[in-house]
Each structure stands twice: as C-alpha cells, then as structure tokens.
Motif scaffolding. Structure first.
Motif, PDB file in Angstrom:
ATOM      1  N   ASP A 218       0.803  -1.228   0.000  1.00  8.42           N
ATOM      2  CA  ASP A 218       0.000   0.000   0.000  1.00  8.42           C
ATOM      3  C   ASP A 218       0.838   1.282   0.000  1.00  8.42           C
ATOM      4  OD1 ASP A 218      -2.472  -1.075  -0.332  1.00  8.42           O
ATOM      5  OD2 ASP A 218      -3.138  -0.813   1.744  1.00  8.42           O
ATOM      6  N   ASP A 219       2.107   1.184  -0.335  1.00 12.69           N
ATOM      7  CA  ASP A 219       2.931   2.386  -0.491  1.00 12.69           C
ATOM      8  C   ASP A 219       2.644   2.979  -1.879  1.00 12.69           C
ATOM      9  OD1 ASP A 219       5.619   3.917   0.351  1.00 12.69           O
ATOM     10  OD2 ASP A 219       5.708   3.438  -1.792  1.00 12.69           O
ATOM     11  N   PRO A 220       2.370   4.282  -1.979  1.00 17.45           N
ATOM     12  CA  PRO A 220       2.004   4.867  -3.285  1.00 17.45           C
ATOM     13  C   PRO A 220       3.058   4.660  -4.366  1.00 17.45           C
ATOM     14  CG  PRO A 220       1.404   6.362  -1.511  1.00 17.45           C
ATOM     15  CD  PRO A 220       2.190   5.240  -0.873  1.00 17.45           C
ATOM     16  N   LEU A 221       4.343   4.865  -4.030  1.00 13.61           N
ATOM     17  CA  LEU A 221       5.378   4.669  -5.043  1.00 13.61           C
ATOM     18  C   LEU A 221       5.453   3.211  -5.470  1.00 13.61           C
ATOM     19  CD1 LEU A 221       7.734   5.698  -6.752  1.00 13.61           C
ATOM     20  CD2 LEU A 221       9.236   5.385  -4.757  1.00 13.61           C
ATOM     21  N   ALA A 222       5.323   2.291  -4.519  1.00 17.45           N
ATOM     22  CA  ALA A 222       5.364   0.867  -4.847  1.00 17.45           C
ATOM     23  C   ALA A 222       4.201   0.483  -5.751  1.00 17.45           C
ATOM     24  CB  ALA A 222       5.341   0.036  -3.562  1.00 17.45           C
ATOM     25  N   LEU A 223       3.021   0.988  -5.456  1.00 19.27           N
ATOM     26  CA  LEU A 223       1.852   0.686  -6.300  1.00 19.27           C
ATOM     27  C   LEU A 223       2.030   1.266  -7.693  1.00 19.27           C
ATOM     28  CD1 LEU A 223      -1.020   1.321  -3.711  1.00 19.27           C
ATOM     29  CD2 LEU A 223      -0.409  -0.886  -4.746  1.00 19.27           C
ATOM     30  N   LEU A 224       2.602   2.455  -7.779  1.00 18.91           N
ATOM     31  CA  LEU A 224       2.797   3.092  -9.080  1.00 18.91           C
ATOM     32  C   LEU A 224       3.793   2.319  -9.932  1.00 18.91           C
ATOM     33  CD1 LEU A 224       1.930   5.638 -10.672  1.00 18.91           C
ATOM     34  CD2 LEU A 224       3.975   6.752  -9.777  1.00 18.91           C
ATOM     35  N   VAL A 225       4.928   1.936  -9.347  1.00 17.66           N
ATOM     36  CA  VAL A 225       5.949   1.205 -10.095  1.00 17.66           C
ATOM     37  C   VAL A 225       5.451  -0.189 -10.474  1.00 17.66           C
ATOM     38  CG1 VAL A 225       8.259   0.189  -9.957  1.00 17.66           C
ATOM     39  CG2 VAL A 225       7.855   2.512  -9.100  1.00 17.66           C
ATOM     40  N   LEU A 226       4.814  -0.862  -9.535  1.00 15.85           N
ATOM     41  CA  LEU A 226       4.284  -2.195  -9.832  1.00 15.85           C
ATOM     42  C   LEU A 226       3.223  -2.123 -10.920  1.00 15.85           C
ATOM     43  CD1 LEU A 226       4.101  -5.221  -9.224  1.00 15.85           C
ATOM     44  CD2 LEU A 226       2.397  -4.673  -7.458  1.00 15.85           C
ATOM     45  N   GLY A 227       2.303  -1.167 -10.799  1.00 11.70           N
ATOM     46  CA  GLY A 227       1.255  -1.025 -11.809  1.00 11.70           C
ATOM     47  C   GLY A 227       1.830  -0.753 -13.187  1.00 11.70           C
ATOM     48  N   HIS A 228       2.840   0.103 -13.247  1.00 12.67           N
ATOM     49  CA  HIS A 228       3.487   0.431 -14.521  1.00 12.67           C
ATOM     50  C   HIS A 228       4.112  -0.823 -15.142  1.00 12.67           C
ATOM     51  CE1 HIS A 228       6.451   3.372 -16.709  1.00 12.67           C
ATOM     52  NE2 HIS A 228       5.815   2.577 -17.549  1.00 12.67           N
ATOM     53  N   ALA A 229       4.873  -1.567 -14.327  1.00 12.23           N
ATOM     54  CA  ALA A 229       5.535  -2.758 -14.842  1.00 12.23           C
ATOM     55  C   ALA A 229       4.533  -3.796 -15.317  1.00 12.23           C
ATOM     56  CB  ALA A 229       6.448  -3.343 -13.760  1.00 12.23           C
ATOM     57  N   GLU A 230       3.494  -4.020 -14.547  1.00 17.03           N
ATOM     58  CA  GLU A 230       2.492  -5.023 -14.931  1.00 17.03           C
ATOM     59  C   GLU A 230       1.735  -4.586 -16.183  1.00 17.03           C
ATOM     60  OE1 GLU A 230       2.315  -7.894 -13.856  1.00 17.03           O
ATOM     61  OE2 GLU A 230       2.828  -8.027 -11.727  1.00 17.03           O
ATOM     62  N   LEU A 231       1.362  -3.326 -16.243  1.00 20.28           N
ATOM     63  CA  LEU A 231       0.558  -2.846 -17.369  1.00 20.28           C
ATOM     64  C   LEU A 231       1.312  -2.961 -18.688  1.00 20.28           C
ATOM     65  CD1 LEU A 231      -2.160  -1.431 -18.122  1.00 20.28           C
ATOM     66  CD2 LEU A 231      -0.933   0.728 -17.947  1.00 20.28           C
ATOM     67  N   HIS A 232       2.574  -2.608 -18.695  1.00 18.76           N
ATOM     68  CA  HIS A 232       3.325  -2.546 -19.948  1.00 18.76           C
ATOM     69  C   HIS A 232       4.186  -3.765 -20.233  1.00 18.76           C
ATOM     70  CE1 HIS A 232       3.009   2.142 -20.241  1.00 18.76           C
ATOM     71  NE2 HIS A 232       1.892   1.519 -20.526  1.00 18.76           N
ATOM     72  N   ILE A 233       4.415  -4.610 -19.225  1.00 17.62           N
ATOM     73  CA  ILE A 233       5.273  -5.774 -19.441  1.00 17.62           C
ATOM     74  C   ILE A 233       4.595  -7.068 -19.030  1.00 17.62           C
ATOM     75  CG2 ILE A 233       7.524  -6.812 -18.943  1.00 17.62           C
ATOM     76  CD1 ILE A 233       8.526  -4.019 -18.158  1.00 17.62           C
ATOM     77  N   GLY A 234       3.903  -7.049 -17.883  1.00 22.77           N
ATOM     78  CA  GLY A 234       3.398  -8.289 -17.304  1.00 22.77           C
ATOM     79  C   GLY A 234       1.913  -8.512 -17.506  1.00 22.77           C
ATOM     80  N   ASP A 235       1.168  -8.502 -16.423  1.00 21.89           N
ATOM     81  CA  ASP A 235      -0.265  -8.808 -16.407  1.00 21.89           C
ATOM     82  C   ASP A 235      -1.048  -7.503 -16.340  1.00 21.89           C
ATOM     83  OD1 ASP A 235      -2.866  -9.504 -15.766  1.00 21.89           O
ATOM     84  OD2 ASP A 235      -2.299 -11.055 -14.329  1.00 21.89           O
ATOM     85  N   ARG A 236      -1.740  -7.164 -17.435  1.00 17.71           N
ATOM     86  CA  ARG A 236      -2.456  -5.895 -17.494  1.00 17.71           C
ATOM     87  C   ARG A 236      -3.490  -5.775 -16.379  1.00 17.71           C
ATOM     88  NH1 ARG A 236      -5.513  -4.438 -22.961  1.00 17.71           N
ATOM     89  NH2 ARG A 236      -3.428  -4.934 -23.780  1.00 17.71           N
ATOM     90  N   ALA A 237      -4.171  -6.857 -16.071  1.00 22.58           N
ATOM     91  CA  ALA A 237      -5.178  -6.821 -15.004  1.00 22.58           C
ATOM     92  C   ALA A 237      -4.536  -6.525 -13.653  1.00 22.58           C
ATOM     93  CB  ALA A 237      -5.936  -8.140 -14.952  1.00 22.58           C
ATOM     94  N   ALA A 238      -3.363  -7.107 -13.404  1.00 23.27           N
ATOM     95  CA  ALA A 238      -2.662  -6.840 -12.149  1.00 23.27           C
ATOM     96  C   ALA A 238      -2.224  -5.379 -12.086  1.00 23.27           C
ATOM     97  CB  ALA A 238      -1.459  -7.766 -12.020  1.00 23.27           C
ATOM     98  N   GLY A 239      -1.809  -4.836 -13.225  1.00 20.55           N
ATOM     99  CA  GLY A 239      -1.437  -3.433 -13.265  1.00 20.55           C
ATOM    100  C   GLY A 239      -2.611  -2.535 -12.938  1.00 20.55           C
ATOM    101  N   GLU A 240      -3.756  -2.826 -13.537  1.00 20.77           N
ATOM    102  CA  GLU A 240      -4.937  -2.013 -13.260  1.00 20.77           C
ATOM    103  C   GLU A 240      -5.366  -2.147 -11.805  1.00 20.77           C
ATOM    104  OE1 GLU A 240      -8.147  -1.596 -15.984  1.00 20.77           O
ATOM    105  OE2 GLU A 240      -7.025  -2.561 -17.604  1.00 20.77           O
ATOM    106  N   ALA A 241      -5.181  -3.332 -11.224  1.00 20.35           N
ATOM    107  CA  ALA A 241      -5.533  -3.534  -9.816  1.00 20.35           C
ATOM    108  C   ALA A 241      -4.656  -2.643  -8.932  1.00 20.35           C
ATOM    109  CB  ALA A 241      -5.361  -4.997  -9.437  1.00 20.35           C
ATOM    110  N   ALA A 242      -3.379  -2.543  -9.250  1.00 21.86           N
ATOM    111  CA  ALA A 242      -2.488  -1.680  -8.468  1.00 21.86           C
ATOM    112  C   ALA A 242      -2.890  -0.214  -8.595  1.00 21.86           C
ATOM    113  CB  ALA A 242      -1.047  -1.879  -8.923  1.00 21.86           C
TER     114      ALA A 242
END
Length: 505
Positions: A324-348
């Motif tokens: 639940d850290d804002p920077l962690a959610l932002l970086v994780l969401g970015h990585a998932e959306l553009h590289i990994g699991d789009r749904a996981a990115g949107e969840a972040a």
C-alpha cells in the motif's frame, strides 16, 4: 544448555537483529529539492543538494540573460533531475548504458528527465540542459551544428552563486581537433550529426561545431554575423553560401581562422549574476524510494526484451516490501501494465486511486489501458476512448498543464468525427507549450494543424523537429509532413525526404 550459552545465543540474535535493521534504513536516503525551474532528486546530503540546486538556477538565469529570455517567465514544467553517486547507479535506470557515460537526458511520452552522476556528470548535465532550455524557450529552428555547438559552448561554464564564467575550452574537444582530421565545413553546415558517415569525420562533428560556435560567441561583432547567417538560412539560402556571405570569408579562409582561434589565446568572459532570494524546498522521500525510485524511471525508457523481464521481476519483488505504499503501487502497476499482467497493473492503479483519487500518473496509466483495449477491440474504440477521456478529465483537473495528459487527450480525439475542432487544436497547442522537446507532440500537433488548414503553424512546429540533430525517425516523419504541406513530390510519387532537411541544417 547452560545459562551462559543461552545468554550468548540471545546476544547473537540481538546482534543479527541490529545488523538487519541497519541494512534496511527506516528512512530513505533520497531527498527532493524543488526550485523555480527544477525538481532534483539526490541520494546525497542536504547541503550539497542545495548547492547544486543553486548552481543550476544560476546557469538557467545566465542562459536567460544571454539569449534574451525574460527572467520572470515561468516554465510550463520543471525539469526532473536524478543525481546518483556513481556510474553504476546510472545502469539502474538505463541497463545498456556505456561505462564511460556520466549522464543522459531522456525525452519520452511518459517523462522528460535527466540523470547524472555527481561530479563527473555535471558537464554532461549542463550540455543536455542547454538543449532542454533552447527547445523550451525558442520556437524557431537552428541548424544542427549550432544546436550542438551552443550546448558544447555553455557546458564548460564555471559557476559561482553570484557569477558565471564562459568560454573555457573543452579538453576533450580540443584534443580531437589537434590530433584528428577535421570534418569539412561544408559537411558540418549541411548535415545533421546522424547524416554524417560513420568515419573519421563524424568523430570531429562536435569538436568543429564547438569551435565554430566558440569563435562566433567570442566577440559581439561575430555574434552579429552569426545572427546574419541564421537570417540567411531561414530565407532558404544554401548554408555554405550563407556562411560565406555572413562572415565575408570563404570556407577555406574560415577554416584557417578557426585554427588560429584554436591555437590562440582564448579569452574567458565573466558575467555577474544578480540572483534573487531563492526558495529551495527540501523534502525527504519515503523509504520505498531506496528500492523503487530509479526502477520507476527505468520503466519509462525503451528496453530490450530481456531487460523488460528483469525490470518486471524486480518491480514485483521490491514492491512487495511496501504494501500500500504509493510509489510501490505506481511502479508495480506500470511494470504489470506494460510488461506483465495488465489486469494486475490495473488492480495496483485502482488501489492507488482509492487512496489518492487525483493521482495524475495512475489516471494516465488507466487511460493508456483503455487505449490498449481499443487496439485489441477496434469495434469498441469510441466507447473505450470515452472511458479513457474520463480518466484524463480527472487528471486534467488535478494538473491542467501536464503534457502527457494533454497529449493523450489529443490522441484520444484523433480520427473522431469533426476532428480537429477548435478545442482539439487548443489542446495540442497547450501540449506543445508544456513540452516542445517531445517529438510526438510536435508530430501530433503538426498533423492536427495541417488537417485544419493552418499550414504556417504546422510548419513552425515541424521544422525544428525535422532539423533536430538526433531526431531520427521522428525527424524523417516531420520532413514528410513538411514536404506534404509544401507540395513537394518525388519522382516516385512520394514526398521528397532529402533536400529540405539538408538545406536548412
């Protein structure tokens, strides 16, 4: 087990706990300094960060004074700069960077920023900031040699809180000029750096550009001649002819003059800088910045497929340390959306927006997700673009001058009925004002203004990009649009891609 054994184990466990706690600081090493023109991140101490922030502001003020930019003109967007301890830290942002590189400047859709090592990277940073400055404040185009020559000229500045010294020679550039065969002046004047063949000549493009610029800038009389030269090439005069007319010298005579200038006594110019009281706001970043700040910037750069997978794995592992850290959610969401699991990115991003409904980056990424959906489902594009614009409207309300929000709004409207209308053109104009360095904005705006029949505005936007020394494919695309606007047709029926760009470079 005896009491003493138990006591020894307890002490050993306590020691391990202390070492472990020391290995993961309770607070971040990263500080953020904000000034009128910069946002500077540094993992060094507060005092050197303040001194460096002041140094950059003095440099900006000198450039404004020297090149006629109003001192009180605010920037549309402050330039983010990341200062790191050593060259190896640069690789945390750009894994493929060369070992001799001390810094770089990146212009991309998701961010425009610079990274440099403290100390060695300062000269590189001044060079790159000069490019940023001229793009930010000047709409007209300059020939490629002068774009690089001016950056080379100002990067050797010696800066104090109340004055700045200009004109020092670059040891590296002077060494090339004294030991290598020079690039012919006619090649320098008529070609961008990328157009010069990869031979001995390309190696001296920057040194000769620096020397020619230095010669012009070393006296007021020659500055007048430089302005005359620029006026001639903007009238369409051949660059070599324009140089001879403006200076009164043949290219051979100019070459000899430059050699004399190189081996002569180079005068340094000192300018007093009347700096106003400068507010430098220093804040400490959260502990997550130690692990995630540079990784977040890496995700904004082009990467190989292998590096993309490494970045995704790092984002998942490191973000997991900070629930639940804002920077962690932002970086994780970015990585998932553009590289990994789009749904996981949107969840972040959804979780981040629950905590901070006006988080501009999260809103932009959610809009980009709808863009990706539209590419996958073109039959639903109108509805998906409407959903994207909903996120972008909220982002616009939170930060009306954010260039990426404006770019995405303009892009979401492209191809829609009635496009481009007056509001579309206003959006593209605001995007350009916010980030004139970004080629996608110039191209998008150029397309829109051409479609609206405003040829003059389109050409003013596209010509600097077409003549950018490192414009690459974007420069070629800009030249195609210019040719189309001018009605230039090749023998094969397409636009002429060669002559217009070369003639003004």
């Amino acid at each position: 087990m005896t009491f003493f054994n138990r006591l020894g184990l307890a002490l050993f466990a306590a020691l391990l706990l202390a070492v472990s706690a020391g290995a993961t600081p309770a607070r971040a090493d990263w500080l953020k300094a904000e000034t009128p023109n910069f946002i500077i991140y540094s993992d060094g101490g507060e005092r050197p960060l303040r001194e460096y922030a002041m140094k950059l502001e003095v440099f900006d003020r000198f450039l404004r004074m020297r090149f006629g930019v109003p001192l009180d003109r605010p920037v549309a967007r402050k330039l983010p700069i990341y200062l790191v301890r050593r060259q190896g830290d640069l690789a945390k942002v750009a894994p493929a960077i060369g070992g001799s590189v001390a810094g770089f400047y990146h212009t991309g859709e998701e961010d425009i920023f610079a990274v440099a090592t403290r100390g060695d990277g300062e000269v590189t940073l001044l060079h790159e900031y000069a490019h940023h400055f001229f793009y930010q404040h000047f709409s007209t185009f300059y020939p490629g040699w002068l774009v690089e020559g001016l950056a080379e000229y100002v990067m050797t500045a010696r800066i104090w809180p109340d004055r700045i010294q200009m004109g020092a020679h670059s040891e590296a550039r002077a060494s090339w000029l004294t030991n290598m065969q020079w690039l012919p002046l006619e090649v320098l004047l008529t070609n961008r750096y990328a157009q010069v063949e990869r031979d001995i000549h390309r190696a001296t493009y920057y040194p000769v550009a620096w020397l020619l610029t230095h010669w012009f800038m070393s006296s007021p009389e020659r500055v007048v001649k430089l302005e005359a030269y620029l006026g001639l090439i903007r009238q369409g005069v051949d660059p070599s002819t324009a140089m001879q007319q403006a200076t009164g010298l043949t290219l051979d005579q100019l070459r000899n003059t430059l050699r004399d200038h190189l081996y002569g006594r180079i005068e340094l110019n000192t300018y007093n800088i009347d700096m106003p009281d400068l507010e430098i706001e220093i804040t400490r970043l959260p502990p997550s910045a130690n692990d995630l700040l540079l990784l977040g910037q890496r995700l904004k750069l082009p990467m190989s497929e292998e590096d993309r997978e490494v970045a995704l794995a790092e984002a998942r592992r490191l973000a997991g340390r900070y629930p639940d850290d804002p920077l962690a959610l932002l970086v994780l969401g970015h990585a998932e959306l553009h590289i990994g699991d789009r749904a996981a990115g949107e969840a972040a991003f959804t979780r981040l927006l629950e905590m901070d409904p006006d988080n501009v980056e999260a809103l932009q990424f959610m809009a980009m997700a709808r863009f990706a959906d539209a590419d996958d489902n073109p039959e639903n594009r109108p509805e998906l673009m409407n959903r994207a614009r909903g996120y972008l409207a909220t982002a616009f309300g939170a930060d009306p001058g954010n260039y990426l929000t404006l770019l995405l709004i303009g892009r979401s409207r492209s191809g829609a009925p009635g496009y481009p209308n007056a509001n579309d053109l206003a959006i593209w104009e605001r995007a350009y004002i916010a980030a004139p360095q970004l080629s996608d904005i110039r191209l998008g705006a150029g397309h829109a203004f051409l479609a609206a029949g405003d040829r003059a505005t389109a050409l003013a936007l596209l010509e600097p990009l077409a003549n950018a020394p490192h414009g690459g494919g974007a420069a070629e695309e800009a030249q195609k649009l210019i040719d189309r606007a001018n009605g230039v047709v090749r023998e094969d029926g397409g636009e002429d891609e060669a002559e217009a760009g070369a003639a003004t470079d």
